[in-house]
Design a protein around this motif. Structure first.
Motif, mmCIF file in Angstrom:
data_model
loop_
_atom_site.group_PDB
_atom_site.id
_atom_site.type_symbol
_atom_site.label_atom_id
_atom_site.label_comp_id
_atom_site.label_asym_id
_atom_site.label_seq_id
_atom_site.Cartn_x
_atom_site.Cartn_y
_atom_site.Cartn_z
ATOM 1 N N LEU A 28 -3.887 -6.497 7.515
ATOM 2 C CA LEU A 28 -2.428 -6.409 7.516
ATOM 3 C C LEU A 28 -1.790 -7.791 7.557
ATOM 4 O O LEU A 28 -0.776 -8.034 6.895
ATOM 5 C CB LEU A 28 -1.955 -5.557 8.695
ATOM 6 N N LEU A 31 -2.037 -9.302 4.027
ATOM 7 C CA LEU A 31 -1.119 -8.651 3.094
ATOM 8 C C LEU A 31 0.327 -9.035 3.394
ATOM 9 O O LEU A 31 1.130 -9.195 2.464
ATOM 10 C CB LEU A 31 -1.297 -7.128 3.134
ATOM 11 N N LEU A 58 -8.748 0.092 4.141
ATOM 12 C CA LEU A 58 -7.650 0.244 3.185
ATOM 13 C C LEU A 58 -7.328 1.714 2.946
ATOM 14 O O LEU A 58 -6.154 2.092 2.863
ATOM 15 C CB LEU A 58 -7.996 -0.450 1.861
ATOM 16 N N GLU A 62 -3.808 3.388 3.784
ATOM 17 C CA GLU A 62 -3.101 4.077 2.701
ATOM 18 C C GLU A 62 -2.736 5.504 3.127
ATOM 19 O O GLU A 62 -1.610 5.967 2.896
ATOM 20 C CB GLU A 62 -3.968 4.089 1.445
ATOM 21 N N VAL A 67 -0.134 0.974 3.684
ATOM 22 C CA VAL A 67 -0.551 0.168 2.540
ATOM 23 C C VAL A 67 -0.471 1.043 1.291
ATOM 24 O O VAL A 67 -0.748 2.231 1.346
ATOM 25 C CB VAL A 67 -2.006 -0.337 2.761
ATOM 26 N N ARG A 69 -1.706 1.422 -2.828
ATOM 27 C CA ARG A 69 -2.761 1.033 -3.765
ATOM 28 C C ARG A 69 -2.181 1.128 -5.160
ATOM 29 O O ARG A 69 -1.681 2.174 -5.573
ATOM 30 C CB ARG A 69 -3.949 1.988 -3.617
ATOM 31 N N TYR A 81 -3.508 -4.150 -3.519
ATOM 32 C CA TYR A 81 -3.010 -3.498 -2.310
ATOM 33 C C TYR A 81 -1.868 -4.329 -1.749
ATOM 34 O O TYR A 81 -1.885 -5.555 -1.816
ATOM 35 C CB TYR A 81 -4.120 -3.391 -1.259
ATOM 36 N N LEU A 83 1.755 -3.988 1.256
ATOM 37 C CA LEU A 83 2.395 -3.246 2.334
ATOM 38 C C LEU A 83 3.506 -2.366 1.784
ATOM 39 O O LEU A 83 4.291 -2.799 0.945
ATOM 40 C CB LEU A 83 2.980 -4.202 3.371
ATOM 41 N N THR A 84 3.566 -1.136 2.268
ATOM 42 C CA THR A 84 4.676 -0.242 1.943
ATOM 43 C C THR A 84 5.876 -0.677 2.780
ATOM 44 O O THR A 84 5.772 -1.584 3.621
ATOM 45 C CB THR A 84 4.325 1.216 2.301
ATOM 46 N N GLY A 87 4.839 -0.234 6.229
ATOM 47 C CA GLY A 87 3.934 -1.301 6.638
ATOM 48 C C GLY A 87 4.673 -2.600 6.899
ATOM 49 O O GLY A 87 4.319 -3.360 7.809
#
Length: 141
Positions: A28, A31, A58, A62, A67, A69, A81, A83-84, A87
């Motif tokens: 994390l 990312l 991952l 997800e 996260v 993809r 990948y 971060l949403t 995230g």
């Protein structure tokens, strides 16, 4: 006899348990710091992290919506990948933890004591290395 109410539940327990999973905070952190990364780049950024564990972490991240993809069907396949939005909300958590960590390291250095160090990397499921003396004592027990 009256029923006892359930004990209070710590509201951050589930989040902390997820973050404490092996390698999860490293993944994390990278990312967040570096933005979306391809699988191989992420693995190279975290020495000692096996592809099997990276894949497991991952997938777990997800599934939890932390996260995303991104798969581009090409030869070879391009998978990255990132971060949403959910995230990305962890940014403040990582900033706060980094601030605390920096303060603790500074205090330890000023005091001349050893700085808190992370545990050495080891394969998941394997016990930490023991000194030979500790091993001898264990065998005699």
């Amino acid at each position: 006899m009256p029923r006892q109410p359930p004990p209070p539940v710590c509201p951050v327990d589930a989040l902390l348990r997820m973050l404490m999973g092996s390698w999860t905070s490293y993944i994390l952190w990278h990312l967040r710091r570096d933005g979306p990364m391809r699988f191989g780049a992420l693995q190279r950024a975290i020495p000692g992290l096996s592809s099997k564990v990276l894949t497991q972490r991952l997938r777990m991240l997800e599934e939890r919506g932390i996260v995303y993809r991104d798969h581009v069907p090409s030869i070879p396949p391009a998978v990255s990948y990132g971060l949403t939005a959910q995230g990305s909300e962890l940014g403040g958590v990582f900033d706060a933890l980094e601030d605390v960590s920096s303060r603790w390291l500074s205090r330890a250095r000023r005091a001349g004591g050893p700085a808190p160090a992370p545990e050495p990397a080891r394969a998941p499921g394997r016990p930490a290395a023991r000194s030979q003396a500790g091993y001898s004592r264990m065998r005699r027990s």
